[in-house]
Design a protein around this motif. Structure first.
Motif, PDB file in Angstrom:
ATOM      1  N   TYR A  52       0.761  -1.189   0.007  1.00 21.55           N
ATOM      2  CA  TYR A  52       0.112   0.004  -0.046  1.00 21.55           C
ATOM      3  C   TYR A  52       0.936   1.240  -0.094  1.00 21.55           C
ATOM      4  O   TYR A  52       1.997   1.356   0.656  1.00 21.55           O
ATOM      5  CB  TYR A  52      -0.908  -0.034   1.323  1.00 21.55           C
ATOM      6  N   ILE A  53       0.372   2.178  -0.684  1.00 24.10           N
ATOM      7  CA  ILE A  53       1.205   3.505  -0.854  1.00 24.10           C
ATOM      8  C   ILE A  53       0.103   4.595  -0.829  1.00 24.10           C
ATOM      9  O   ILE A  53      -0.816   4.507  -1.562  1.00 24.10           O
ATOM     10  CB  ILE A  53       2.304   3.783  -1.900  1.00 24.10           C
ATOM     11  N   ASP A  54       0.237   5.409  -0.028  1.00 26.42           N
ATOM     12  CA  ASP A  54      -0.606   6.662  -0.215  1.00 26.42           C
ATOM     13  C   ASP A  54       0.112   7.960  -0.803  1.00 26.42           C
ATOM     14  O   ASP A  54       1.479   8.044  -1.113  1.00 26.42           O
ATOM     15  CB  ASP A  54      -1.376   7.053   1.164  1.00 26.42           C
ATOM     16  N   MET A  58       4.045   8.708  -2.051  1.00 28.32           N
ATOM     17  CA  MET A  58       4.372   9.061  -3.278  1.00 28.32           C
ATOM     18  C   MET A  58       5.313  10.148  -3.168  1.00 28.32           C
ATOM     19  O   MET A  58       6.463  10.196  -3.822  1.00 28.32           O
ATOM     20  CB  MET A  58       3.225   9.240  -4.133  1.00 28.32           C
ATOM     21  N   GLU A  82       2.198  -4.896  -9.195  1.00 23.37           N
ATOM     22  CA  GLU A  82       1.543  -4.389 -10.307  1.00 23.37           C
ATOM     23  C   GLU A  82       0.387  -3.469  -9.826  1.00 23.37           C
ATOM     24  O   GLU A  82       0.190  -2.280 -10.478  1.00 23.37           O
ATOM     25  CB  GLU A  82       0.572  -5.260 -11.008  1.00 23.37           C
ATOM     26  N   LYS A  83      -0.077  -3.488  -8.601  1.00 20.42           N
ATOM     27  CA  LYS A  83      -1.053  -2.342  -8.021  1.00 20.42           C
ATOM     28  C   LYS A  83      -0.724  -1.137  -7.706  1.00 20.42           C
ATOM     29  O   LYS A  83      -1.271  -0.168  -7.829  1.00 20.42           O
ATOM     30  CB  LYS A  83      -1.769  -3.335  -6.742  1.00 20.42           C
ATOM     31  N   GLU A  86       0.251   0.640 -10.766  1.00 21.38           N
ATOM     32  CA  GLU A  86      -1.041   1.260 -11.320  1.00 21.38           C
ATOM     33  C   GLU A  86      -1.299   2.613 -10.802  1.00 21.38           C
ATOM     34  O   GLU A  86      -1.598   3.633 -11.224  1.00 21.38           O
ATOM     35  CB  GLU A  86      -2.105   0.087 -11.247  1.00 21.38           C
ATOM     36  N   ILE A  87      -1.203   2.312  -9.337  1.00 27.25           N
ATOM     37  CA  ILE A  87      -1.567   3.742  -8.615  1.00 27.25           C
ATOM     38  C   ILE A  87      -0.422   4.824  -8.964  1.00 27.25           C
ATOM     39  O   ILE A  87      -0.806   5.797  -9.163  1.00 27.25           O
ATOM     40  CB  ILE A  87      -1.525   3.672  -7.191  1.00 27.25           C
ATOM     41  N   MET A  90      -1.229   6.119 -12.463  1.00 32.79           N
ATOM     42  CA  MET A  90      -2.377   7.046 -12.355  1.00 32.79           C
ATOM     43  C   MET A  90      -2.234   8.471 -12.116  1.00 32.79           C
ATOM     44  O   MET A  90      -2.793   9.276 -12.746  1.00 32.79           O
ATOM     45  CB  MET A  90      -3.319   6.608 -11.184  1.00 32.79           C
ATOM     46  N   VAL A  91      -1.251   8.717 -11.423  1.00 39.18           N
ATOM     47  CA  VAL A  91      -0.600  10.039 -11.271  1.00 39.18           C
ATOM     48  C   VAL A  91       0.567  10.447 -11.969  1.00 39.18           C
ATOM     49  O   VAL A  91       1.179  11.261 -11.959  1.00 39.18           O
ATOM     50  CB  VAL A  91      -0.452  10.468  -9.819  1.00 39.18           C
ATOM     51  N   ARG A  92       0.810   9.528 -12.847  1.00 39.00           N
ATOM     52  CA  ARG A  92       1.921   9.786 -13.825  1.00 39.00           C
ATOM     53  C   ARG A  92       3.267   9.679 -13.447  1.00 39.00           C
ATOM     54  O   ARG A  92       4.296  10.184 -13.840  1.00 39.00           O
ATOM     55  CB  ARG A  92       1.641  10.960 -14.744  1.00 39.00           C
ATOM     56  N   LEU A  93       3.381   9.156 -12.260  1.00 40.73           N
ATOM     57  CA  LEU A  93       4.716   9.106 -11.546  1.00 40.73           C
ATOM     58  C   LEU A  93       5.837   8.054 -12.312  1.00 40.73           C
ATOM     59  O   LEU A  93       6.787   7.860 -12.018  1.00 40.73           O
ATOM     60  CB  LEU A  93       4.657   8.788 -10.041  1.00 40.73           C
TER      61      LEU A  93
ATOM     62  N   LEU B  54      -7.621   3.789   0.013  1.00 44.28           N
ATOM     63  CA  LEU B  54      -6.906   4.961  -0.266  1.00 44.28           C
ATOM     64  C   LEU B  54      -7.670   6.131  -0.538  1.00 44.28           C
ATOM     65  O   LEU B  54      -7.212   7.364   0.169  1.00 44.28           O
ATOM     66  CB  LEU B  54      -6.184   4.660  -1.651  1.00 44.28           C
ATOM     67  N   GLU B  58      -7.062   9.233   2.062  1.00 40.85           N
ATOM     68  CA  GLU B  58      -6.754  10.520   1.227  1.00 40.85           C
ATOM     69  C   GLU B  58      -7.585  11.732   1.823  1.00 40.85           C
ATOM     70  O   GLU B  58      -7.295  12.815   2.221  1.00 40.85           O
ATOM     71  CB  GLU B  58      -6.439  10.629   0.129  1.00 40.85           C
ATOM     72  N   THR B 107      -0.974  15.453 -12.867  1.00 42.70           N
ATOM     73  CA  THR B 107      -0.418  14.493 -14.020  1.00 42.70           C
ATOM     74  C   THR B 107       0.097  15.312 -14.935  1.00 42.70           C
ATOM     75  O   THR B 107       0.950  14.827 -15.986  1.00 42.70           O
ATOM     76  CB  THR B 107      -1.473  13.537 -14.512  1.00 42.70           C
TER      77      THR B 107
END
Lengths: 110, 149
Positions: A52-54, A58, A82-83, A86-87, A90-93, B54, B58, B107
């Motif tokens: 898990y990462i919030d 990030m 993978e998960k 994916e996250i 989502m924020v283009r990191l 999440l 958040e 983004t």
């Protein structure tokens, strides 16, 4: 979160397990920033066991990337689940980090 | 610039569960776990639960940090319900609210190195419906639940 750090010359391999969140990421940040301040230029963060990462987690990864780059080094993320990918995507990191499938590939990619 | 993301389907969901917690970050995980507990009968996948967690966390962190300025004396009100396969969560802080319509897009290339600004974006991406009250101190999140096997 558990953090195992292995140091090899100017490289550190940081194996993280658990969750990278607002409450756990300061510890990761502190340990890696200290290492970079002591001359480490190559940083591998193995995320294989991260579930898990919030957004604070990030932000910590982004800050560490900036820190390493400002020291003319580089940072690679290895074995990212993978998960989590994916996250991050989502924020283009995914566009600012280098992802390697294995720790070995990350180590030899500098 | 974002608009409130709305589906009519969730508009009439009534909320049966409520809790009030202090603005202490250590309370975040406990509160989200309690909401996730209500989803147990749905056998959601671990990935789906992670997405919902999440969003809840958040929203709670934003409410505590930016709404209530981490003043532990100020409460966060949480109301939630699962009904007709729809999860609805309303989180309210005691702060002055914020301009939710003009948040930078994290983004965009120029924002990708920013250390803030991803939380609300992620909530908007992962939930089916997200809206704020006019003041900006209350977020409503709605997610259609897909039952697992």
């Amino acid at each position: 979160m558990d953090i195992l750090i292995e140091k090899k010359d100017d490289m550190i391999i940081c194996r993280v397990s658990g969750e990278i969140t607002f409450s756990t990421s300061p510890d990761l940040r502190k340990k890696l920033i200290e290492a970079v301040d002591q001359g480490v230029k190559k940083v591998v963060i193995n995320l294989k066991n991260v579930g898990y990462i919030d957004s604070s987690g990030m932000a910590t990864l982004v800050e560490l990337l900036q820190k390493v780059k400002s020291a003319e080094g580089d940072l690679k993320l290895a074995e990212t689940p993978e998960k989590i990918k994916e996250i991050l995507d989502m924020v283009r990191l995914k566009d600012i980090f280098d992802f390697e499938d294995s720790e070995e590939k990350a180590i030899t990619s500098f | 610039m974002y608009n409130n993301k709305k589906l009519n389907k969730g508009a009439d969901v009534r909320l049966s569960e409520a809790m009030k917690i202090p603005s202490e970050l250590k309370k975040v995980k406990e509160a989200s776990a309690r909401i996730l507990q209500s989803l147990l009968p749905y056998n959601l996948t671990a990935y789906d639960l992670l997405d919902i967690r999440l969003c809840i966390e958040e929203a709670l962190i934003n409410a505590m940090k930016y709404g209530n300025k981490l003043n532990s004396g100020l409460p966060i009100e949480i109301a939630y319900n699962v009904d007709n396969d729809i999860l609805k969560i309303i989180i309210t802080d005691a702060g002055e609210g914020f301009d939710y319509e003009n948040l930078p897009d994290p983004t965009l290339e120029e924002n990708r190195q920013e250390l803030k600004g991803r939380g609300v974006y992620l909530i908007r991406r992962l939930m089916d419906e997200v809206c704020f009250n006019d003041k900006g101190n209350q977020i409503t999140m709605i997610k259609k639940i897909k039952k697992g096997d």
